[in-house]
Design a protein around this motif. Structure first.
Motif, PDB file in Angstrom:
ATOM      1  N   ASN A  62      -8.301  -0.049  10.758  1.00 37.00           N
ATOM      2  CA  ASN A  62      -6.987   0.580  10.922  1.00 37.00           C
ATOM      3  C   ASN A  62      -6.920   1.784   9.989  1.00 37.00           C
ATOM      4  OD1 ASN A  62      -4.325   1.342  11.195  1.00 37.00           O
ATOM      5  ND2 ASN A  62      -3.545  -0.756  11.271  1.00 37.00           N
ATOM      6  N   PRO A  63      -7.193   2.980  10.500  1.00 31.16           N
ATOM      7  CA  PRO A  63      -7.238   4.163   9.642  1.00 31.16           C
ATOM      8  C   PRO A  63      -5.876   4.764   9.314  1.00 31.16           C
ATOM      9  CG  PRO A  63      -7.729   4.798  11.887  1.00 31.16           C
ATOM     10  CD  PRO A  63      -7.569   3.299  11.894  1.00 31.16           C
ATOM     11  N   ASN A  64      -4.801   4.160   9.822  1.00 28.87           N
ATOM     12  CA  ASN A  64      -3.463   4.746   9.685  1.00 28.87           C
ATOM     13  C   ASN A  64      -2.812   4.393   8.357  1.00 28.87           C
ATOM     14  OD1 ASN A  64      -3.314   5.866  12.439  1.00 28.87           O
ATOM     15  ND2 ASN A  64      -3.378   3.702  13.047  1.00 28.87           N
ATOM     16  N   LEU A  65      -2.377   5.417   7.643  1.00 25.97           N
ATOM     17  CA  LEU A  65      -1.718   5.210   6.357  1.00 25.97           C
ATOM     18  C   LEU A  65      -0.464   4.356   6.479  1.00 25.97           C
ATOM     19  CD1 LEU A  65      -2.179   8.787   4.884  1.00 25.97           C
ATOM     20  CD2 LEU A  65      -2.956   6.669   3.796  1.00 25.97           C
ATOM     21  N   LYS A  66       0.234   4.445   7.619  1.00 23.38           N
ATOM     22  CA  LYS A  66       1.492   3.707   7.774  1.00 23.38           C
ATOM     23  C   LYS A  66       1.297   2.204   7.692  1.00 23.38           C
ATOM     24  CE  LYS A  66       1.328   3.639  12.863  1.00 23.38           C
ATOM     25  NZ  LYS A  66       1.999   4.115  14.102  1.00 23.38           N
ATOM     26  N   ARG A  67       0.058   1.740   7.897  1.00 23.07           N
ATOM     27  CA  ARG A  67      -0.201   0.303   7.765  1.00 23.07           C
ATOM     28  C   ARG A  67       0.026  -0.160   6.332  1.00 23.07           C
ATOM     29  NH1 ARG A  67      -0.581  -3.921   6.095  1.00 23.07           N
ATOM     30  NH2 ARG A  67      -2.031  -5.636   6.590  1.00 23.07           N
ATOM     31  N   TYR A  68      -0.211   0.721   5.370  1.00 25.82           N
ATOM     32  CA  TYR A  68      -0.151   0.337   3.957  1.00 25.82           C
ATOM     33  C   TYR A  68       0.957   1.046   3.181  1.00 25.82           C
ATOM     34  CZ  TYR A  68      -4.788  -1.238   5.334  1.00 25.82           C
ATOM     35  OH  TYR A  68      -5.824  -1.840   6.008  1.00 25.82           O
ATOM     36  N   ARG A 101       0.359 -11.551  -0.830  1.00 22.24           N
ATOM     37  CA  ARG A 101      -0.625 -11.368  -1.900  1.00 22.24           C
ATOM     38  C   ARG A 101      -0.093 -10.463  -3.003  1.00 22.24           C
ATOM     39  NH1 ARG A 101      -5.634  -8.721   0.167  1.00 22.24           N
ATOM     40  NH2 ARG A 101      -4.170  -7.471   1.404  1.00 22.24           N
ATOM     41  N   GLN A 102      -0.647 -10.634  -4.185  1.00 23.83           N
ATOM     42  CA  GLN A 102      -0.324  -9.753  -5.304  1.00 23.83           C
ATOM     43  C   GLN A 102      -1.354  -8.634  -5.329  1.00 23.83           C
ATOM     44  OE1 GLN A 102      -0.218 -12.769  -8.515  1.00 23.83           O
ATOM     45  NE2 GLN A 102       1.965 -12.342  -8.686  1.00 23.83           N
ATOM     46  N   VAL A 103      -1.059  -7.583  -4.595  1.00 20.43           N
ATOM     47  CA  VAL A 103      -1.996  -6.457  -4.470  1.00 20.43           C
ATOM     48  C   VAL A 103      -1.242  -5.133  -4.558  1.00 20.43           C
ATOM     49  CG1 VAL A 103      -3.769  -7.642  -3.120  1.00 20.43           C
ATOM     50  CG2 VAL A 103      -1.823  -6.596  -1.947  1.00 20.43           C
ATOM     51  N   CYS A 104      -1.892  -4.142  -5.160  1.00 20.25           N
ATOM     52  CA  CYS A 104      -1.340  -2.787  -5.180  1.00 20.25           C
ATOM     53  C   CYS A 104      -2.375  -1.842  -5.779  1.00 20.25           C
ATOM     54  CB  CYS A 104      -0.053  -2.713  -6.000  1.00 20.25           C
ATOM     55  SG  CYS A 104       0.987  -1.290  -5.568  1.00 20.25           S
ATOM     56  N   VAL A 105      -2.538  -0.686  -5.160  1.00 15.42           N
ATOM     57  CA  VAL A 105      -3.467   0.335  -5.656  1.00 15.42           C
ATOM     58  C   VAL A 105      -2.686   1.596  -6.005  1.00 15.42           C
ATOM     59  CG1 VAL A 105      -5.481  -0.525  -4.408  1.00 15.42           C
ATOM     60  CG2 VAL A 105      -3.935   1.103  -3.296  1.00 15.42           C
ATOM     61  N   HIS A 106      -3.381   2.530  -6.610  1.00 15.26           N
ATOM     62  CA  HIS A 106      -2.731   3.770  -7.036  1.00 15.26           C
ATOM     63  C   HIS A 106      -2.612   4.797  -5.917  1.00 15.26           C
ATOM     64  CE1 HIS A 106      -4.101   1.949 -10.840  1.00 15.26           C
ATOM     65  NE2 HIS A 106      -3.055   2.547 -11.364  1.00 15.26           N
ATOM     66  N   ALA A 107      -3.455   4.664  -4.892  1.00  9.77           N
ATOM     67  CA  ALA A 107      -3.402   5.639  -3.809  1.00  9.77           C
ATOM     68  C   ALA A 107      -4.130   5.110  -2.574  1.00  9.77           C
ATOM     69  CB  ALA A 107      -4.027   6.960  -4.243  1.00  9.77           C
ATOM     70  N   PHE A 108      -3.768   5.683  -1.424  1.00 11.93           N
ATOM     71  CA  PHE A 108      -4.449   5.420  -0.149  1.00 11.93           C
ATOM     72  C   PHE A 108      -4.856   6.751   0.466  1.00 11.93           C
ATOM     73  CE2 PHE A 108      -2.038   1.476  -0.483  1.00 11.93           C
ATOM     74  CZ  PHE A 108      -2.893   0.520   0.067  1.00 11.93           C
ATOM     75  N   ILE A 109      -5.983   6.730   1.159  1.00  7.05           N
ATOM     76  CA  ILE A 109      -6.441   7.884   1.936  1.00  7.05           C
ATOM     77  C   ILE A 109      -6.620   7.439   3.380  1.00  7.05           C
ATOM     78  CG2 ILE A 109      -8.355   9.504   2.320  1.00  7.05           C
ATOM     79  CD1 ILE A 109      -8.858   9.417  -0.703  1.00  7.05           C
ATOM     80  N   GLY A 110      -6.049   8.201   4.314  1.00  2.00           N
ATOM     81  CA  GLY A 110      -6.170   7.838   5.726  1.00  2.00           C
ATOM     82  C   GLY A 110      -5.445   8.827   6.605  1.00  2.00           C
ATOM     83  N   LYS A 111      -5.076   8.373   7.807  1.00  4.75           N
ATOM     84  CA  LYS A 111      -4.472   9.252   8.810  1.00  4.75           C
ATOM     85  C   LYS A 111      -2.947   9.232   8.760  1.00  4.75           C
ATOM     86  CE  LYS A 111      -7.951   9.196  12.531  1.00  4.75           C
ATOM     87  NZ  LYS A 111      -8.157   8.874  13.967  1.00  4.75           N
ATOM     88  N   LEU A 112      -2.370  10.424   8.926  1.00  5.79           N
ATOM     89  CA  LEU A 112      -0.940  10.554   9.170  1.00  5.79           C
ATOM     90  C   LEU A 112      -0.689  10.369  10.666  1.00  5.79           C
ATOM     91  CD1 LEU A 112      -0.231  13.674   6.951  1.00  5.79           C
ATOM     92  CD2 LEU A 112       0.468  11.324   6.469  1.00  5.79           C
ATOM     93  N   ALA A 113       0.574  10.377  11.044  1.00  2.00           N
ATOM     94  CA  ALA A 113       0.943  10.180  12.448  1.00  2.00           C
ATOM     95  C   ALA A 113       0.336  11.248  13.357  1.00  2.00           C
ATOM     96  CB  ALA A 113       2.457  10.155  12.591  1.00  2.00           C
ATOM     97  N   ASP A 114       0.140  12.465  12.836  1.00  5.96           N
ATOM     98  CA  ASP A 114      -0.412  13.544  13.665  1.00  5.96           C
ATOM     99  C   ASP A 114      -1.942  13.549  13.683  1.00  5.96           C
ATOM    100  OD1 ASP A 114      -1.104  14.518  11.169  1.00  5.96           O
ATOM    101  OD2 ASP A 114       0.075  16.360  11.318  1.00  5.96           O
ATOM    102  N   GLY A 115      -2.548  12.565  13.027  1.00 11.76           N
ATOM    103  CA  GLY A 115      -3.995  12.450  13.025  1.00 11.76           C
ATOM    104  C   GLY A 115      -4.693  13.158  11.884  1.00 11.76           C
ATOM    105  N   SER A 116      -3.958  13.947  11.117  1.00 11.74           N
ATOM    106  CA  SER A 116      -4.568  14.638   9.976  1.00 11.74           C
ATOM    107  C   SER A 116      -4.784  13.656   8.818  1.00 11.74           C
ATOM    108  CB  SER A 116      -3.688  15.805   9.522  1.00 11.74           C
ATOM    109  OG  SER A 116      -2.424  15.352   9.092  1.00 11.74           O
ATOM    110  N   ILE A 117      -5.675  14.035   7.909  1.00 13.18           N
ATOM    111  CA  ILE A 117      -6.043  13.169   6.779  1.00 13.18           C
ATOM    112  C   ILE A 117      -5.219  13.550   5.551  1.00 13.18           C
ATOM    113  CG2 ILE A 117      -7.931  12.388   5.303  1.00 13.18           C
ATOM    114  CD1 ILE A 117      -8.134  11.622   8.303  1.00 13.18           C
ATOM    115  N   ALA A 118      -4.784  12.535   4.815  1.00 13.41           N
ATOM    116  CA  ALA A 118      -3.962  12.788   3.632  1.00 13.41           C
ATOM    117  C   ALA A 118      -4.219  11.732   2.567  1.00 13.41           C
ATOM    118  CB  ALA A 118      -2.478  12.809   3.995  1.00 13.41           C
ATOM    119  N   THR A 119      -3.833  12.075   1.356  1.00 14.08           N
ATOM    120  CA  THR A 119      -3.828  11.149   0.219  1.00 14.08           C
ATOM    121  C   THR A 119      -2.387  10.862  -0.162  1.00 14.08           C
ATOM    122  OG1 THR A 119      -5.914  12.019  -0.668  1.00 14.08           O
ATOM    123  CG2 THR A 119      -4.479  10.850  -2.209  1.00 14.08           C
ATOM    124  N   TYR A 120      -2.051   9.580  -0.316  1.00 17.14           N
ATOM    125  CA  TYR A 120      -0.722   9.192  -0.791  1.00 17.14           C
ATOM    126  C   TYR A 120      -0.852   8.454  -2.115  1.00 17.14           C
ATOM    127  CZ  TYR A 120       2.487  10.490   2.949  1.00 17.14           C
ATOM    128  OH  TYR A 120       3.292  11.201   3.803  1.00 17.14           O
TER     129      TYR A 120
END
Length: 237
Positions: free
Chosen positions: A34-40, A65-84
């Protein structure tokens, strides 16, 4: 780097409020197709797209779960790649499953089916740029970057294989990643300022004073014949 920020303030990790002094970076990949950022990352900020299942990580214990990271990299809704960015960089994350949580910034690259070379190339480049940015910000080098599986080998993370399950499929490894970060850091070094050339100095020489004007005129003629210009000859009565 296509950088955005959406801090997961509802996550129990963020609420814990513990901080660290970053001494390294840990690279993760999600292990799910699932490459979509909206999943996370959520809720939708107008770029992410709506998560119809509302199972993003901006909740107390995502998926229980007790999980959390500092950032995610993946796809935005328009298909472009971004870092959050999803946690402050100096916040203690819940990503390593070991003591690396006390020392490392951790980020996830959203996996796809692991065979799309174009997607991999784009997220790999984004991850490189993120690491160059973080290294510069915290005085780190490429030697301070490890994959989750390397953290396990060092005894500071849980037994996960990421991103070794993905990188070699596209001719990459954590070693090539570190080498590419090193090159990125070298390219980002600001050149030393060029010292401006000092203005040329001129020194005026007054050759003497004469009580007889004819003698002064004779010296003036002699100086001009020797190549001196009026700018260098002080002549007054």
């Amino acid at each position: 780097m296509n950088f955005h920020k959406l801090i997961l303030t509802n996550n129990a990790c963020y609420k814990a409020g513990r901080t660290i002094t970053p001494k390294g970076i840990m690279v993760h990949s999600t292990g799910a197709n699932n490459p979509n950022l909206k999943r996370y990352v959520g809720p939708d900020d107008g770029l992410l797209g709506k998560n119809q299942y509302n199972n993003h990580w901006n909740q107390d214990k995502p998926d229980g779960r007790q999980v959390c990271v500092h950032a995610f990299i993946g796809k935005l809704a328009d298909g472009s790649i971004a870092t959050y960015q999803t946690l402050p960089w100096n916040h203690r994350g819940w990503h390593a499953g070991g003591s690396a949580n006390d020392t490392h910034i951790g980020f996830e690259i959203c996996e796809d089916g692991l065979t799309d070379a174009s997607y991999f190339s784009a997220v790999y480049k984004e991850a490189l740029e993120l690491c160059v940015y973080l290294c510069k910000q915290y005085g780190l080098t490429e030697k301070d970057i490890i994959g989750h599986y390397e953290g396990y080998q060092k005894g500071i993370a849980s037994n996960h294989g990421d991103p070794k399950n993905w990188f070699p499929k596209h001719g990459k490894s954590m070693d090539t990643f570190r080498a590419d970060v090193k090159a990125g850091l070298a390219a980002a070094v600001t050149p030393a300022p060029v010292t401006p050339t000092a203005p040329k100095k001129y020194y005026r020489v007054q050759v003497g004073a004469y009580s007889v004007k004819a003698n002064a005129d004779a010296m003036l003629t002699k100086l001009k014949a020797a190549g001196f210009t009026d700018a260098f000859i002080k002549y007054s009565e």
